[in-house]
Design an enzyme around this catalytic site. Structure first.
Site, short mmCIF file in Angstrom:
data_model
loop_
_atom_site.label_atom_id
_atom_site.label_comp_id
_atom_site.label_asym_id
_atom_site.label_seq_id
_atom_site.Cartn_x
_atom_site.Cartn_y
_atom_site.Cartn_z
N ARG A 44 0.83 -1.20 0.00
CA ARG A 44 0.00 0.00 0.00
C ARG A 44 0.87 1.26 0.00
O ARG A 44 1.93 1.30 0.60
CB ARG A 44 -0.90 -0.03 1.24
CG ARG A 44 -2.06 0.97 1.21
CD ARG A 44 -3.10 0.59 2.24
NE ARG A 44 -4.16 1.60 2.30
CZ ARG A 44 -4.32 2.41 3.34
NH1 ARG A 44 -3.51 2.33 4.38
NH2 ARG A 44 -5.30 3.29 3.34
N ARG B 196 -3.33 2.69 14.03
CA ARG B 196 -2.32 2.17 14.94
C ARG B 196 -2.94 1.98 16.32
O ARG B 196 -3.70 2.82 16.78
CB ARG B 196 -1.15 3.16 15.08
CG ARG B 196 -0.38 3.40 13.79
CD ARG B 196 0.45 2.19 13.40
NE ARG B 196 1.27 2.44 12.22
CZ ARG B 196 0.88 2.21 10.98
NH1 ARG B 196 -0.33 1.74 10.75
NH2 ARG B 196 1.69 2.46 9.97
N LYS C 76 1.36 -8.48 12.30
CA LYS C 76 0.90 -8.57 10.92
C LYS C 76 1.30 -9.91 10.29
O LYS C 76 2.44 -10.34 10.39
CB LYS C 76 1.47 -7.42 10.10
CG LYS C 76 0.93 -7.35 8.68
CD LYS C 76 1.39 -6.08 7.99
CE LYS C 76 0.90 -6.02 6.55
NZ LYS C 76 1.31 -4.78 5.86
#
Length: 320
Positions: free
Chosen positions: A117, A317, A182
């Site tokens: 991204r 976040r 992640k």
């Protein structure tokens, strides 16, 4: 691909994890041991760990399972293109949008110019992770493409569940998480004209076995191997499950829109009901994340109440 033939043949031989001498490899390819050594160095440049032991030969640090195009094709309903080496699976499809059947998939063992991204580079060692992209024609047009990364995220969670992998969460708008780390990222690129069908290329990179220190990135990562507690993952079965799930989910989205996906997303939202910071350029908004709305926007509860936010420059976040 001719320029990579020797390297790919060597890798295919070494994939079982056994030792092979330079003489054996050279005889199979009709070249000298010095030429084999040079190709081994080229393979190492792809991020593959190969050891050389005097008297034994070359061996991979760990066996690898190469993707099998025929195996995958026989189990999915859409066209499949497998390229061992490619610049970018997304770019390959974007360059061919006008000639592709909806659902066409491009997979790769190694991306030389993989991207994430906002143009970030995606680090892609050969045969270590899973990188693939799918082209999808959305007749409802550009506006209907807004929630695609969310829908595909749900499809990935479903595919992993079908393989017995539980506990995978989603981070708005395009990441998969496990225990606040992640696991994978999704990139949706859209082209088309107003009033016409939207052409979507949806890419995903999933970390299967690469360690955090190998990735040189500034956020906590995990791998599917760590999640399931196994060093070896059936990459072909995983690719099939993901492709099948994406096709089913995109067909549902095409017919029903976001209606059935809001609750499914919120059920696996990694940050729901947790304090977060929403970063919009220079602007930072702190609040409690409350899932997504019917349009795929993220909901944030602040002193002003619950407001929705959407846009390509928003990132999320944890604020805990």
């Amino acid at each position: 691909m001719k320029e990579h033939h020797a390297k790919l043949t060597i890798l295919s031989t070494l994939a079982d994890g056994d030792f092979y001498s330079g003489e054996t490899l050279g005889a199979a390819l009709g070249m000298s041991r010095a030429a084999i050594s040079k190709h081994i160095q080229g393979i190492q440049d792809w991020g593959v760990d190969i050891f050389r032991v005097q008297g034994k030969g070359y061996q991979l640090a760990q066996p690898i399972q190469l993707l099998d195009e025929n195996y995958i094709r026989q189990r999915v309903s859409t066209p499949v293109h497998l390229h061992p080496i490619i610049d970018s699976t997304n770019q390959y499809l974007l360059d061919r949008v006008g000639s592709l059947t909806s659902g066409t998939v491009c997979l790769a063992e190694y991306q030389e110019k993989g991207r994430g991204r906002r143009g970030r580079q995606w680090i892609s060692p050969f045969g270590t992770n899973l990188y693939f992209s799918m082209y999808w024609r959305l007749d409802a047009g550009m506006a209907a493409a807004m929630g695609l990364s969310l829908v595909v995220g749900v499809a990935v969670v479903d595919a992993l569940k079908s393989l017995g992998v539980d506990g995978i969460k989603l981070k708005w708008p395009n990441d998969l998480y496990y225990q606040d780390k992640k696991l994978a990222g999704i990139l949706v690129e859209v082209s088309g004209q107003a009033g016409e069908a939207a052409h979507l290329v949806i890419g995903m990179g999933m970390n299967l076995s690469m360690a955090q220190e190998e990735q040189q990135i500034d956020q906590p990562w995990t791998s599917l191997a760590q999640v399931i507690g196994k060093s070896q993952i059936d990459r072909n079965a995983l690719a099939v499950a993901l492709i099948q799930s994406w096709v089913r989910t995109l067909e549902t989205y095409e017919n029903e829109g976001m209606t059935n996906f809001v609750a499914r997303w919120n059920a696996v939202d990694n940050f729901i009901d947790r304090p977060v910071k929403l970063l919009m350029g220079e602007r930072v908004i702190a609040g409690i994340e409350r899932g997504i709305d019917a349009h795929g926007a993220v909901l944030l509860e602040t002193e002003q109440g619950i407001e929705s936010y959407v846009g390509g420059e928003i990132s999320l976040r944890s604020n805990e």
